[in-house]
Design a protein around this motif. Sequence first.
Motif, PDB file in Angstrom:
ATOM      1  N   VAL A 137     -60.984  13.516   7.987  1.00 55.02           N
ATOM      2  CA  VAL A 137     -60.823  13.673   9.540  1.00 55.02           C
ATOM      3  C   VAL A 137     -62.025  12.672  10.005  1.00 55.02           C
ATOM      4  O   VAL A 137     -63.258  12.913   9.701  1.00 55.02           O
ATOM      5  CB  VAL A 137     -60.996  15.041  10.309  1.00 55.02           C
ATOM      6  N   ALA A 138     -61.686  11.765  10.726  1.00 56.33           N
ATOM      7  CA  ALA A 138     -62.882  10.748  11.169  1.00 56.33           C
ATOM      8  C   ALA A 138     -63.231  11.363  12.391  1.00 56.33           C
ATOM      9  O   ALA A 138     -62.666  12.258  13.155  1.00 56.33           O
ATOM     10  CB  ALA A 138     -61.981   9.479  11.488  1.00 56.33           C
ATOM     11  N   ALA A 139     -64.400  10.980  12.831  1.00 62.06           N
ATOM     12  CA  ALA A 139     -65.221  11.520  14.087  1.00 62.06           C
ATOM     13  C   ALA A 139     -64.319  10.896  15.365  1.00 62.06           C
ATOM     14  O   ALA A 139     -63.940   9.887  15.227  1.00 62.06           O
ATOM     15  CB  ALA A 139     -66.584  11.128  14.372  1.00 62.06           C
ATOM     16  N   ALA A 140     -64.413  11.935  16.258  1.00 67.64           N
ATOM     17  CA  ALA A 140     -63.870  11.439  17.553  1.00 67.64           C
ATOM     18  C   ALA A 140     -64.081  10.173  18.032  1.00 67.64           C
ATOM     19  O   ALA A 140     -63.187   9.483  18.437  1.00 67.64           O
ATOM     20  CB  ALA A 140     -63.866  12.672  18.554  1.00 67.64           C
ATOM     21  N   GLU A 141     -65.573  10.328  18.127  1.00 66.53           N
ATOM     22  CA  GLU A 141     -65.923   9.088  18.933  1.00 66.53           C
ATOM     23  C   GLU A 141     -66.812   8.157  17.908  1.00 66.53           C
ATOM     24  O   GLU A 141     -67.802   8.697  17.276  1.00 66.53           O
ATOM     25  CB  GLU A 141     -66.849   9.439  20.091  1.00 66.53           C
ATOM     26  N   ARG A 142     -66.285   6.922  17.508  1.00 61.76           N
ATOM     27  CA  ARG A 142     -67.047   6.365  16.793  1.00 61.76           C
ATOM     28  C   ARG A 142     -67.699   4.870  17.212  1.00 61.76           C
ATOM     29  O   ARG A 142     -67.052   4.307  17.948  1.00 61.76           O
ATOM     30  CB  ARG A 142     -66.169   6.037  15.488  1.00 61.76           C
ATOM     31  N   SER A 143     -69.004   4.725  16.860  1.00 62.07           N
ATOM     32  CA  SER A 143     -69.587   3.675  17.307  1.00 62.07           C
ATOM     33  C   SER A 143     -69.343   2.440  16.547  1.00 62.07           C
ATOM     34  O   SER A 143     -69.147   2.571  15.440  1.00 62.07           O
ATOM     35  CB  SER A 143     -71.222   3.842  17.302  1.00 62.07           C
ATOM     36  N   TRP A 198     -72.727  -2.326  14.176  1.00 62.37           N
ATOM     37  CA  TRP A 198     -73.069  -2.428  12.896  1.00 62.37           C
ATOM     38  C   TRP A 198     -74.180  -3.383  12.434  1.00 62.37           C
ATOM     39  O   TRP A 198     -74.515  -3.731  11.408  1.00 62.37           O
ATOM     40  CB  TRP A 198     -71.858  -2.925  12.042  1.00 62.37           C
ATOM     41  N   ASN A 209     -69.280   6.493   5.570  1.00 66.38           N
ATOM     42  CA  ASN A 209     -70.006   5.835   6.986  1.00 66.38           C
ATOM     43  C   ASN A 209     -69.050   4.971   7.325  1.00 66.38           C
ATOM     44  O   ASN A 209     -68.992   4.771   8.891  1.00 66.38           O
ATOM     45  CB  ASN A 209     -71.308   5.344   6.207  1.00 66.38           C
ATOM     46  N   LEU A 269     -65.488   7.368   8.671  1.00 66.77           N
ATOM     47  CA  LEU A 269     -65.452   8.650   9.137  1.00 66.77           C
ATOM     48  C   LEU A 269     -66.534   8.741  10.241  1.00 66.77           C
ATOM     49  O   LEU A 269     -66.420   9.514  11.121  1.00 66.77           O
ATOM     50  CB  LEU A 269     -65.542   9.878   8.172  1.00 66.77           C
ATOM     51  N   ALA A 270     -67.694   8.408   9.686  1.00 68.08           N
ATOM     52  CA  ALA A 270     -69.120   8.869  10.501  1.00 68.08           C
ATOM     53  C   ALA A 270     -68.811   8.306  12.053  1.00 68.08           C
ATOM     54  O   ALA A 270     -68.467   7.332  12.086  1.00 68.08           O
ATOM     55  CB  ALA A 270     -70.269   8.201   9.728  1.00 68.08           C
ATOM     56  N   PRO A 271     -69.725   8.954  12.909  1.00 63.34           N
ATOM     57  CA  PRO A 271     -69.847   8.949  14.215  1.00 63.34           C
ATOM     58  C   PRO A 271     -70.693   7.677  14.352  1.00 63.34           C
ATOM     59  O   PRO A 271     -70.234   6.737  15.153  1.00 63.34           O
ATOM     60  CB  PRO A 271     -70.176  10.095  14.832  1.00 63.34           C
TER      61      PRO A 271
END
Lengths: 105, 172
Positions: free
Chosen positions: B121-127, B130, A53, A56-58
Motif C-alpha cells: 500500500v503506497a502512502a496516501a500523500e507522496r512528496s 527528488w 522508497n 511507497l514512501a511518503p
Amino acid sequence: MLIFNQLETYLYLALVLFGIGLYGVLSRRNLIAVLISVELMLNAASINFMAFNRFLAPHPAVGQVITLFIMAVAAAEAAIALSIIMAVYRKLKSISAEQTTELRG
Amino acid sequence: MSFLAHSLATLAFFAVVGLTIIGALIAVGARNIFHNVLGLALSLIGVAGLFLYLNSPFVALMEILIYVGAICIAICFAIMLSQPLYLKAPPRSLLKTLGALLGAGAVFAFLALLTRKTTWVAAAERSKDWSVTTIGHYLLTNYVLIFELVSLLLLVAMLGAIVTARDGRSSS
C-alpha cells in the motif's frame, strides 16, 4: 504498465540477488569469497529500500539516506573483514574457512 | 515516439538486469577468486543502473564510487596480499554444494511467497521532491544522527583495521 515501473519487478530482482548471495555465503570456503557474497546480499537489501522508497514512501529522501547508511556500514564492514582476513592469513597461511578452527574446543 | 522511447527504456532495463544477475552469478560461481571480484564489480554497476531507474542518480553515483571504486579495489588488494592465485583450490564437495543450494533455495522460496502474497500500500500523500538538495538538507537536519554515526563508525573501522592488520609485522 512498463516493467521497470512496477514495485514487484525490483522486489523479485532483489530476491534473486539475495538468494545468489546466500548460496555463496553457505557454499564458498574462501573467506574473501564469503565477503563478496555478503556484499551481494547487502546490495539486495539496498535495492529493496530504494524500490519501496520509489513506489511507497511518503518522502523520497528517506530511502536514499538509508541506502547511503547501508553503503557506509558495508564499507566499514569490508575494511574490518579484510584486515581480519589478512591477520588470519599471516597466522595460519590460509584463508579457507575450513582451516580457521583454532577456537574449536 | 513515446512507444519507441518506452521500448528503448525497457530494453536498457533488461540489459541492466542481465548485468546484475550475470555479475552476481560470476561473483559466486567462478573458481578463480579474482574473477569473483570482477563479477561483483559488474553486478554492482548493474545495481547502480537499477538505482538510475529508481529515480536516484545520486545514490547510483555513490554506489559506483563506494562499492566499485573503493570496496572492490580493497578486496583486490586483500587478494593480492593473501593466498597466491596459482595454488589450486581443493575441489568442491557435492554434498555441501547441495546443502547450500537447499538452504538458499528454502529462504528464496519463503521470501518469494512473502513477496507474492503481500499487498503493498503506497502512502496516501507522496512528496514529489527528488532533488539532491533535499537529501543533503535531510542529512543535516532530520538524519544528522545517522550522518554523525556513520562518520564515527568509519573512523573506528579505520582504526580497527589498522590495529588488526598491523599485528605480526611489528618486528622490523
